[in-house]
Design a protein around this motif. Sequence first.
Motif, short mmCIF file in Angstrom:
data_model
loop_
_atom_site.label_atom_id
_atom_site.label_comp_id
_atom_site.label_asym_id
_atom_site.label_seq_id
_atom_site.Cartn_x
_atom_site.Cartn_y
_atom_site.Cartn_z
N THR A 1 -13.24 28.55 32.65
CA THR A 1 -12.76 27.19 32.45
C THR A 1 -13.57 26.55 31.32
OG1 THR A 1 -12.10 26.98 34.75
CG2 THR A 1 -12.38 24.95 33.50
N SER B 1 -6.79 22.22 36.63
CA SER B 1 -6.75 21.10 35.69
C SER B 1 -5.42 20.41 35.76
CB SER B 1 -6.99 21.60 34.27
OG SER B 1 -6.96 20.53 33.34
N ASP C 1 -13.91 23.30 28.60
CA ASP C 1 -13.51 21.93 28.25
C ASP C 1 -13.23 21.90 26.76
OD1 ASP C 1 -13.07 19.28 27.91
OD2 ASP C 1 -15.02 18.60 28.61
N GLU D 1 -9.48 20.79 30.39
CA GLU D 1 -9.95 22.13 30.68
C GLU D 1 -8.84 23.15 30.52
OE1 GLU D 1 -11.55 21.90 34.58
OE2 GLU D 1 -13.47 21.03 33.92
#
Length: 501
Positions: A344, A490, A346, A378
Amino acid sequence: MGVDPSFERCEVWAMFSKTAKPAMRSAAWRVSMWATLAFACGTMVVFIFLQQFVAGDIQRRTDAWLAGEAGVLSDVAERTPKGVLYSRVVGEVAELASREVPHRRGVTSGLNDPVFFLQTAPDGSVGLWVGAGDVNAHFAAVKNSRIVPDTPTSVRITGFDAPFRVVCVRMNNGGQIYLGLSERDQLRVLGKLRLRFVLLWLLIVLIGSTIVFYSTRRVLRHIQNITEAASRIGEADLSSRVPTTGRNDEVSQLAITLNRMLDRIERSVHQLHTITGSLAHDLRSPLTAVRAKLEMSLTAGVRDEESESIVSAIEDMDRLTEFLDKSLDVAEAKANALRLNRATVDLDDLLRVMIELYEPSMSEKGLRVSLCSAGRLEVSADAALLHRTLANLFDNELKHLPASCTVTFSLSASEDSAMLVVEDDGPGFESEVLAQIFQRRVKGRNSTGHGLGLEFVEAVVRVHGGTIEASNGSEGGARLAITFPLAVHSTSPLSPALAHA
């Protein structure tokens, strides 16, 4: 970096999907619909054939009864002496014949009497009449029908809803006997039979369609499981296999064939990894050795003119190493063989880090950059490859944009993907290379690169399951629109916030 000191406002936009991702519709309905339609048409044809067969059989029995009774009445009329008792004898025989016909329950003699007997004299006038209703209406109907002797014919008579089946027998004295039987009971029986056929047909079609639907759905569920498993294999690793069933049918053979194909693909990818790894090692080793010797000679106290040549050679060696790494990565990405370590990431935070990293270089060249972001976003991606992808985009802007241009990074989210749009107000892509911008070694006339930057970007985006599009803006400048799949947990931001870098 040439960040606008006044922090001029950049229009924040978030691209939300106007329509949700269309839900997959099972083909079971379509398959069962066509199968049910064919089954319904087939059974309808069978029922129509049965109804016609029953109707024909009833009519044949009716005609046989009419012919037999008419013959009996003709014999009685021929053998009975003409006199006072003639009409009474023949009439009673005709009434006895009419009682042999079963009536509908609750119906008595009268206008609904199903049988009539009509005898005409040699001169064509009415001689004897037994039946219900107006004799003149019956006489006119049979005369107008031109009935062929000994051949039953359907006749419509005024005052009766149902037609009559009438047979004519010629007598020796020139007169004729007409015996008629109403088709009312026959039509009633056929109507009940038709109603039962329709109800039975609907029941059979309903049961058949239900069986076909659930059977088709069960088969398609196996195919759907295979499809989902195959898609997961493409996104994760090649060691998994699609599920197989214990039955030796077409679906099982499909799964087995796909697994065999995956075995070959896994072996090919493994060989590709082995080849690229060996090639990278075999090429990097001598390049590293040569670079080390050049650095040693540079520190050995050479003359100035020689040191410039050595430094230039070291820089060329670094560019060659970079070209080698990028070529191997592009080759693996084109073959869907990149080793992805998904995590994951950002994207908003990574963009800010990259902007800070490239700030000195872009400021030195007089470029400005702005970031329009919807905040934390994300995505599911390989962090290292995503970092290199963004680095390629920044390098392209640095290499090809003239001074005083502005680069805008716009980050937004739709229902299941993140979109990164890179726009500038420079000269844009050359028209002759725009259609082939993501192909190997394609570059502009004034480009000094190897033509691998955008090809690498496209390969990485594609292997992550995203998309990339290149175009020129309506008012000039280049535009790249890139999508990445969102991380599973997300969600799309609902209230975008303005962010500048």
